[in-house]
Structures are given as C-alpha cells and as structure tokens.
Motif scaffolding. Sequence first.
Motif, PDB file in Angstrom:
ATOM      1  N   LYS A  76       0.854  -1.177   0.000  1.00 16.94           N
ATOM      2  CA  LYS A  76       0.000   0.000   0.000  1.00 16.94           C
ATOM      3  C   LYS A  76       0.899   1.240   0.000  1.00 16.94           C
ATOM      4  CE  LYS A  76      -3.445   2.322   2.862  1.00 16.94           C
ATOM      5  NZ  LYS A  76      -4.119   2.318   4.189  1.00 16.94           N
ATOM      6  N   LEU A  77       1.368   1.602  -1.180  1.00 14.31           N
ATOM      7  CA  LEU A  77       2.304   2.712  -1.335  1.00 14.31           C
ATOM      8  C   LEU A  77       1.562   3.864  -2.002  1.00 14.31           C
ATOM      9  CD1 LEU A  77       5.372   0.652  -2.644  1.00 14.31           C
ATOM     10  CD2 LEU A  77       4.625   1.036  -0.277  1.00 14.31           C
ATOM     11  N   GLU A  78       0.752   4.553  -1.229  1.00 13.81           N
ATOM     12  CA  GLU A  78      -0.139   5.584  -1.764  1.00 13.81           C
ATOM     13  C   GLU A  78       0.335   6.983  -1.390  1.00 13.81           C
ATOM     14  OE1 GLU A  78      -3.927   4.689  -0.141  1.00 13.81           O
ATOM     15  OE2 GLU A  78      -4.123   2.765  -1.151  1.00 13.81           O
ATOM     16  N   ASN A  79       0.218   7.913  -2.357  1.00 11.13           N
ATOM     17  CA  ASN A  79       0.466   9.329  -2.098  1.00 11.13           C
ATOM     18  C   ASN A  79       1.853   9.560  -1.495  1.00 11.13           C
ATOM     19  OD1 ASN A  79      -0.316  12.002  -2.212  1.00 11.13           O
ATOM     20  ND2 ASN A  79      -1.243  11.988  -0.180  1.00 11.13           N
ATOM     21  N   MET A  80       2.851   8.934  -2.082  1.00 17.94           N
ATOM     22  CA  MET A  80       4.225   9.038  -1.590  1.00 17.94           C
ATOM     23  C   MET A  80       5.144   9.782  -2.550  1.00 17.94           C
ATOM     24  SD  MET A  80       4.895   5.269   0.085  1.00 17.94           S
ATOM     25  CE  MET A  80       3.978   4.710   1.538  1.00 17.94           C
ATOM     26  N   GLY A  81       4.631  10.306  -3.649  1.00 17.69           N
ATOM     27  CA  GLY A  81       5.457  11.001  -4.625  1.00 17.69           C
ATOM     28  C   GLY A  81       6.392  10.094  -5.392  1.00 17.69           C
ATOM     29  N   LEU A  82       6.083   8.805  -5.471  1.00 15.10           N
ATOM     30  CA  LEU A  82       6.974   7.839  -6.104  1.00 15.10           C
ATOM     31  C   LEU A  82       6.986   8.000  -7.620  1.00 15.10           C
ATOM     32  CD1 LEU A  82       5.998   4.666  -4.036  1.00 15.10           C
ATOM     33  CD2 LEU A  82       7.931   6.200  -3.652  1.00 15.10           C
ATOM     34  N   LYS A  83       8.151   7.768  -8.210  1.00 19.94           N
ATOM     35  CA  LYS A  83       8.317   7.759  -9.662  1.00 19.94           C
ATOM     36  C   LYS A  83       9.169   6.554 -10.018  1.00 19.94           C
ATOM     37  CE  LYS A  83       9.044  11.598 -11.819  1.00 19.94           C
ATOM     38  NZ  LYS A  83       9.671  12.865 -12.296  1.00 19.94           N
ATOM     39  N   GLY A  84       9.465   6.430 -11.308  1.00 23.41           N
ATOM     40  CA  GLY A  84      10.327   5.340 -11.728  1.00 23.41           C
ATOM     41  C   GLY A  84       9.539   4.213 -12.343  1.00 23.41           C
ATOM     42  N   VAL A  85      10.069   2.996 -12.185  1.00 22.03           N
ATOM     43  CA  VAL A  85       9.490   1.818 -12.821  1.00 22.03           C
ATOM     44  C   VAL A  85       8.918   0.895 -11.750  1.00 22.03           C
ATOM     45  CG1 VAL A  85       9.986  -0.208 -14.243  1.00 22.03           C
ATOM     46  CG2 VAL A  85      11.142   1.956 -14.709  1.00 22.03           C
ATOM     47  N   ILE A  86       7.710   0.390 -12.013  1.00 20.89           N
ATOM     48  CA  ILE A  86       7.143  -0.638 -11.143  1.00 20.89           C
ATOM     49  C   ILE A  86       7.698  -1.975 -11.618  1.00 20.89           C
ATOM     50  CG2 ILE A  86       5.035  -1.769 -10.386  1.00 20.89           C
ATOM     51  CD1 ILE A  86       3.574   0.857 -10.744  1.00 20.89           C
ATOM     52  N   ASP A  87       8.666  -2.494 -10.904  1.00 21.68           N
ATOM     53  CA  ASP A  87       9.437  -3.664 -11.323  1.00 21.68           C
ATOM     54  C   ASP A  87       8.652  -4.948 -11.051  1.00 21.68           C
ATOM     55  OD1 ASP A  87      11.292  -5.548 -11.943  1.00 21.68           O
ATOM     56  OD2 ASP A  87      12.821  -4.875 -10.530  1.00 21.68           O
ATOM     57  N   VAL A  88       7.838  -5.357 -12.021  1.00 23.46           N
ATOM     58  CA  VAL A  88       7.012  -6.552 -11.829  1.00 23.46           C
ATOM     59  C   VAL A  88       7.868  -7.821 -11.820  1.00 23.46           C
ATOM     60  CG1 VAL A  88       4.926  -5.518 -12.765  1.00 23.46           C
ATOM     61  CG2 VAL A  88       6.516  -6.632 -14.314  1.00 23.46           C
ATOM     62  N   GLU A  89       9.028  -7.789 -12.491  1.00 17.39           N
ATOM     63  CA  GLU A  89       9.908  -8.961 -12.483  1.00 17.39           C
ATOM     64  C   GLU A  89      10.351  -9.293 -11.064  1.00 17.39           C
ATOM     65  OE1 GLU A  89      10.697 -11.043 -14.742  1.00 17.39           O
ATOM     66  OE2 GLU A  89       9.840 -10.075 -16.510  1.00 17.39           O
ATOM     67  N   THR A  90      10.590  -8.248 -10.282  1.00 20.33           N
ATOM     68  CA  THR A  90      10.975  -8.471  -8.889  1.00 20.33           C
ATOM     69  C   THR A  90       9.767  -8.824  -8.033  1.00 20.33           C
ATOM     70  OG1 THR A  90      12.861  -6.964  -9.078  1.00 20.33           O
ATOM     71  CG2 THR A  90      12.033  -7.403  -6.871  1.00 20.33           C
ATOM     72  N   LEU A  91       8.660  -8.113  -8.238  1.00 14.50           N
ATOM     73  CA  LEU A  91       7.473  -8.365  -7.420  1.00 14.50           C
ATOM     74  C   LEU A  91       6.938  -9.781  -7.588  1.00 14.50           C
ATOM     75  CD1 LEU A  91       5.384  -5.064  -7.699  1.00 14.50           C
ATOM     76  CD2 LEU A  91       6.788  -5.854  -5.787  1.00 14.50           C
TER      77      LEU A  91
END
Length: 637
Positions: A76-91
């Motif tokens: 649950k990583l909401e409203n944290m100003g995150l950018k970049g790539v959502i690495d599904v290979e790792t997840l």
Amino acid sequence: MAHSSLSRSLVLHMIIILYTVTSSSLSDSEILVQFKDSLVKADALSDWSPSTSPCNGDKENWKGVLCDNGKVWGLKLENMGLKGVIDVETLKELSTLRTISFMKNNFDGSLPNLKKLGALKSIYLSDNNFSGEIPGNAFDGMVSLKKLHLERNRFTGQIPESLGMLPKLTELMLEDNEFRGEIPEFRQDRLKMVNMSNNDLEGPILGSLSKLNVSSFSGNKDLCGHPLESCAASRKLSVGTILVVVVVVVVALAAIVAVFIILRRQGQRPQPEETSLPSQAHKKAASADLDKMEQGGLPDGKRSEQGGKLSFLRDERDKFELADLLRASAEILGSGVFGSTYKAAVMMGSVMVVKRHRKMNNVGKEEFQEHMRRLGRLSHPNLLPLVAYYYRKEEKLLVSDYVDNVTVAVHLHGNHSSGQPSLDWPTRLKIIKGVARGLSYLYNELPSLIVPHGHLKASNVLLDESFNPILTDYGLIPVVNHEHAQDLMIAYKSPEYKQHGRITKKTDVWSLGILILEILTGKFPSNYFRPAGKGDDTDLGSWVISIFQGETTSEVFDKEMGGVKNSEGEMVKLLKIGLSCCESEMEKRLDIKEAVERIEEVRDRDGDEEFYSSYTSEGDMRSSRGLSDDFSLSMNG
C-alpha cells in the motif's frame, strides 16, 4: 563425443537448478529492497532495510507493507510522490502477494506488464500519469483479479478485451482517461462497480454492462444503448440534426407568438397553478436541473391527474411547487432497483431527495394516495420522513429530506479512495441499535402489513452527521408491482420465500440478522443478488457459522473495526443475535420484539482487559481505506 555432450548437458542442468534455487531463496526483505531500488524519490520507504524483516506475524515492520502470517500479501504505497518503474519482475518473486496499491503517485509511461503478477486480486493504479495504449491481452490469465482501478490517468486506445474474460472481476474503474473506440463485451455477472465515464468511447453498450446506471458511461458522447438512449435513436439524431434545429426554432417562435396573443387577450400573466409541467426542452435548458433523470426527465408534456402539484404529507413543512422542484439545481445520487435518486436544492435553502419510481404503475390512484398518507403519519428518529409525493400513472415521485452523509453500505464496501472513515465497534453497535428501534416502530405502527419494511439492507440505511442510522425505502411492498417486488425487494430473497413462496412477519427479522452480520464482518451478503425463489443455501449466515463454532475467533469480524479492545463478549453476543435473527427455519428465528430486547442489552465494552489487544492493532493498521475490502477478505479466507 557422446560422453562430452552428455557432460555439457548435465552441467547446463546443474546451472539452471542452482540458479532456480538461488533465485527462490531470496527473502521478502531482499525482494522488496530490490523493488525499492527501481523507484525514484522513495524517501518515504526509508525503513525498508535488508537488516530487518518486513513482517512480524500479521504486523508490518515496514511502511506500506501488509502482512499475513509473516509473509507479504499486500503493498500500500499511496500518495508518496513515487516515480520510476514498477518492477514486476521483482514483485513476482513475492509468491504471497495478492494486492497492490500505488495510487496518487507520479508513475508515468505505459502500463506495467501486470499479467506477470497473475495471482493478484486487487490492483490500484489510479491518479498517476500512466499513458499510451494497453495491449488487448494485457490481463490474460489473471483469473483471480477482482478489482482494477486505473482511473484518472492518460491511457489511450481501446479498452483491453481481455478484461471481459476475467471470471471474478467485480470492480472496474476506468474513468477520466482517453480510451476510445467501442467497449468490448463483458459477460461477467459479478460486475457491481464500473465507471467508464469521461473518455472518448463510442458504439453500443453490450452484455452485462447494459444493466449499469447512466453515470457509469457519462461523458462519452458517442456511446449508445441501454442505459443510454438507443443506438437507433442516436443515429437518427445525427442524420437529422439540422432538421431538428429548424423544427425546434419554428415551434419556439410559434409558442412565443401564442403566449403574446393570450396575454394581450387576458391582460394578465398566467398564474403558477395554470402552468402545465415544464417540457423536456425546458428542463434541459436549465443547467444541472433535474434533467439528469435518465434520459427521460420528470413527467412532462401533459398535465397530470393532480394538475402538476405535489401532495404534501406534513402540515408543518414549507410547501413548494413541482415546478420549483423541476427548476432546482440538482445532482444524481445514484440509481437503485426502483429507479433514480436525485438531490435537489429548492427554495429557501431546502435540500430534498427525489426518488423516481417506475415499478408502481399498476397501483390505482386512490390506493396509492391512501398508502402515502399512512406512511406520511409515521414519525421516528430512525426513519427518513416522507415529505411529499407526486402521482402519475406511469411513474411516481417520493420526496424526502436530504441527509448529509452516506449509507452504511458505502462505509462498509464503498470506493476506498473516497475518504470515508472506517466504522469502529461502538459506532457499529449504535447503528444496529438504531436500525432495530426503527424496525420495531414500523411493526407497531403498520400492523396490517405482513412485512412493514420489506427492503432492509445496508444501502437503505443512511447515516447522519452523528452516525445515527435512518431507514429509507420502508413500507413500499403494498404499492410496488408484485412481479417487480419479487425480483427486486430483499424480503423476496428470504429463505421462506425461496422454500415456500411466501413472506411472513419474521421476514424483516431475517433481513435485520443479515444486516447485523454484514456490519460485524464487513462482508457483502451475496444472497441479496439471488433471484427470488432461486439459488443455493450459501449466504452470509452460513459463512459465519462455517468459521464460528461458538468459540472466540477474530477471523469472523471486520479487520477495519478498530476500537474493539475489551469488547469480545459483547461482540460475540451480538453476532449470535444476528445468527438467531437469520435462522432459515422461521420457528427458530427470533421475533422482532425479542430481537430488539436482546440487541438493547448489548454494550460497547465488557471489561475484558486482555482480549483482542493484537486484533485491535490489526484493525487500526487497516483503518485507512486506501485499499480494497479484499485486504480484509483475504485475511478472512
């Protein structure tokens, strides 16, 4: 040579096995730290460290991680100003991961390859900057996916056809994007919450989507088919636009001339009571009038049997005309089984709720008026008073006061990004007691009705600003067409109707029992959707019994119900009352008087200082409704 080839083959297999063992041996903390490295501006995740474990049993040690039995089952990583790539290979290395929410961040680019996370049940990616087209096969094989939120991004192209193949999909939110083209066919019968509004979609609405309300498709000017206007009518309009404009102008000019002549002859302006109901064109011309009423508007054109007047049921109320209601600034609150509901601001600052009923057209005028007068005499703190009504053979309007809060159903099952707070245990007990009191009053005041309420469910229980419950849609069985009542009203979902084709004085008690279990467990009663007289015996009561055998267990209660410390005995007591109210055998079921008496005896604390200290922390942990109720459901089995 053969020996050498065999040796190389064995070495290759050993390398593959070694790689597989090494890969699968990564801990959850190592996997998540690797995932964090793919993100930009991840300062909010500063406590993600390989030297600690993300989970301690069911409690998280790292921010944004949700745990179950020491394993990561949600992010649950909401409203944290995150950018970049959502690495599904790792997840995908997190074998227990079932739900993700990255809402309200700054992710951009194309949609990640989510089908590599095939076990996910919920995906929340709304309010980011994702863009581009989504491949048609993007969700192939995601047979566990229940909820997908992609709203408020910048996706283009067609809606992926693979979404129509997901067997468990219940929520699909795609509004405020740039999707275009035709909507693929959705054949799922589980879809309950869908929004495709404010895109560039066109063509017919097919399959199960045609059962949804208008608001699910608004802002797509070229869509057609139920619940919008028919595709044939849409095509006809596009071909004859110029002709229609000419006719409207001519008619308008003729009307102006006619009015001028009449005024000259009579020497006075027409009085309000002489004015017929506003035309559809008039209603559409007034901004946000009650013209939002499902392409048909309020009754118009002809003068009604009552001369276009509302019939008020309460002498103490300020009166207003139907014309005032039609001209009022309005907004749609929703579409239910009986019709649409609207909020309208009329004169002197009064805000009213108008319910438009089309399932009462078999009811005679005198019968309808007499029943409305009977309902108008009711007065109780836990009932929404009926203020006025309008009778027309084809449809009826019921007017009530507006309650400035939402329903119990929204608080329990609503859109979790809406900011609605979770209901704690004392509040839920307060709601159940108020519902029981209102129901008891209906039984006392409407003794001639076999089922005084008939449609008791969480979406028909409003909450005021103090979270006092207010019952709506009560006492309508006598005026609803019987064939519609069987299909739509909760009373006809009861075991006695399924088994014997009848309802009794204890039918409302069954509905009360199901509502109690729904409020305590947070689970939605699937038997609400079962057609009258059909379906198996699986319902919410059966589920509770299956995991609750008279022993204390936290798994049956809603994980978002915080503030339950020292309340174990009273919670279990109320749970048992709910089960006694929804007994399938009427002889074993409580009557209304006994049910209310037992509910009134329940307190919000029982003095036990030790019980549920860990359960309370879990409830508090999940009190923010940023994610779906799947989080609690996955914990509950």
